[in-house]
Design a protein around this motif. Structure first.
Motif, PDB file in Angstrom:
ATOM      1  N   VAL A 115       0.866  -1.180   0.000  1.00  0.00           N
ATOM      2  CA  VAL A 115       0.000   0.000   0.000  1.00  0.00           C
ATOM      3  C   VAL A 115       0.901   1.227   0.000  1.00  0.00           C
ATOM      4  O   VAL A 115       1.756   1.373   0.872  1.00  0.00           O
ATOM      5  CB  VAL A 115      -0.919   0.011   1.244  1.00  0.00           C
ATOM      6  N   LEU A 117       1.218   5.092   0.605  1.00  0.00           N
ATOM      7  CA  LEU A 117       0.496   6.132   1.339  1.00  0.00           C
ATOM      8  C   LEU A 117       0.564   7.447   0.585  1.00  0.00           C
ATOM      9  O   LEU A 117       1.634   7.822   0.083  1.00  0.00           O
ATOM     10  CB  LEU A 117       1.101   6.309   2.733  1.00  0.00           C
ATOM     11  N   ILE A 121       0.078  11.421   4.986  1.00  0.00           N
ATOM     12  CA  ILE A 121      -0.325  10.312   5.847  1.00  0.00           C
ATOM     13  C   ILE A 121       0.938   9.589   6.317  1.00  0.00           C
ATOM     14  O   ILE A 121       1.813   9.267   5.518  1.00  0.00           O
ATOM     15  CB  ILE A 121      -1.244   9.318   5.100  1.00  0.00           C
ATOM     16  N   LEU A 132      -2.232   4.862  11.645  1.00  0.00           N
ATOM     17  CA  LEU A 132      -2.197   5.813  10.538  1.00  0.00           C
ATOM     18  C   LEU A 132      -2.559   7.176  11.086  1.00  0.00           C
ATOM     19  O   LEU A 132      -3.525   7.310  11.849  1.00  0.00           O
ATOM     20  CB  LEU A 132      -3.198   5.407   9.457  1.00  0.00           C
ATOM     21  N   LEU A 139      -9.212  11.393   4.523  1.00  0.00           N
ATOM     22  CA  LEU A 139      -8.137  10.634   3.899  1.00  0.00           C
ATOM     23  C   LEU A 139      -7.582   9.559   4.839  1.00  0.00           C
ATOM     24  O   LEU A 139      -7.343   8.424   4.420  1.00  0.00           O
ATOM     25  CB  LEU A 139      -7.019  11.584   3.458  1.00  0.00           C
ATOM     26  N   GLN A 142     -10.143   6.774   4.932  1.00  0.00           N
ATOM     27  CA  GLN A 142     -10.213   6.026   3.667  1.00  0.00           C
ATOM     28  C   GLN A 142      -9.041   5.075   3.524  1.00  0.00           C
ATOM     29  O   GLN A 142      -9.200   3.920   3.118  1.00  0.00           O
ATOM     30  CB  GLN A 142     -10.259   6.991   2.479  1.00  0.00           C
ATOM     31  N   ILE A 143      -7.843   5.519   3.883  1.00  0.00           N
ATOM     32  CA  ILE A 143      -6.669   4.650   3.803  1.00  0.00           C
ATOM     33  C   ILE A 143      -6.820   3.481   4.785  1.00  0.00           C
ATOM     34  O   ILE A 143      -6.508   2.336   4.456  1.00  0.00           O
ATOM     35  CB  ILE A 143      -5.382   5.453   4.088  1.00  0.00           C
ATOM     36  N   ASN A 146      -9.201   1.032   3.288  1.00  0.00           N
ATOM     37  CA  ASN A 146      -8.583   0.297   2.178  1.00  0.00           C
ATOM     38  C   ASN A 146      -7.664  -0.811   2.703  1.00  0.00           C
ATOM     39  O   ASN A 146      -7.633  -1.906   2.153  1.00  0.00           O
ATOM     40  CB  ASN A 146      -7.793   1.236   1.271  1.00  0.00           C
TER      41      ASN A 146
END
Length: 180
Positions: A115, A117, A121, A132, A139, A142-143, A146
């Motif tokens: 992943v 970033l 982030i 995170l 944001l 959402q990360i 995911n």
């Protein structure tokens, strides 16, 4: 009247807010966030902080009133304190490695999941917890979503990636000797 929309957004020291016709720019030492100004509400700066009011009593204006105030409050909190989400990785052989802006996750698949970033982030991994953090609430969330999606927690053994504090409803496995 919107219970959330009528509350003023207090501005902490060290944070500046610039209001233009199309956007609200919130700056601090941590960074800068821009919030688009919605068409049916007015945003003003007063001694109490930022005040959001409706231009009229139409349905879109009522809908946008609380939304605009919350978006501004999240931007102010983000540049002053920041936001963070914690994920817990559970499973035999599951490994996480953070290097720069890449997170490499070995989650039992034939190949590692990588992943990347986005800018702003940051990730930190200790024990089995991945943290995170960043200034943009949407944001960061959402990360985190995911990453959780790569291996959702399963209900039988609880293996997978879950949010810290998330409750996974466990199911009973096969009953021994059932059906004989």
């Amino acid at each position: 009247m919107s219970r959330i929309g009528i509350l003023p957004v207090t501005i902490p020291s060290g944070t500046t807010v610039d209001i233009t016709a199309t956007e609200i720019i919130v700056r601090s030492s941590k960074g800068e966030l821009k919030v688009t100004q919605l068409p049916d509400v007015a945003v003003d700066s007063t001694d109490e902080g930022i005040v959001v009011s409706r231009k009229n009593e139409s349905r879109p204006a009522r809908e946008q009133h609380g939304l605009q105030r919350t978006l501004i409050a999240n931007a102010v909190q983000g540049v002053s304190e920041g936001f963070s989400k914690e994920l817990e990785v559970n499973g035999v052989g599951y490994k996480v490695a953070v290097s720069g802006n890449k997170i490499t996750l070995n989650l039992g698949y034939s190949h590692p999941q990588v992943v990347t970033l986005p800018e702003g982030i940051e990730a930190k991994f200790e024990g089995n917890r991945l943290t995170l953090s960043g200034i943009d609430k949407q944001l960061v969330g959402q990360i985190a979503a995911n990453i959780r999606e790569l291996r959702k927690p399963e209900p039988y053994k609880g293996k997978g990636i879950k949010y810290v504090g998330e409750r996974i409803i466990r199911k009973a496995g096969k009953a021994a000797g059932a059906g004989k």
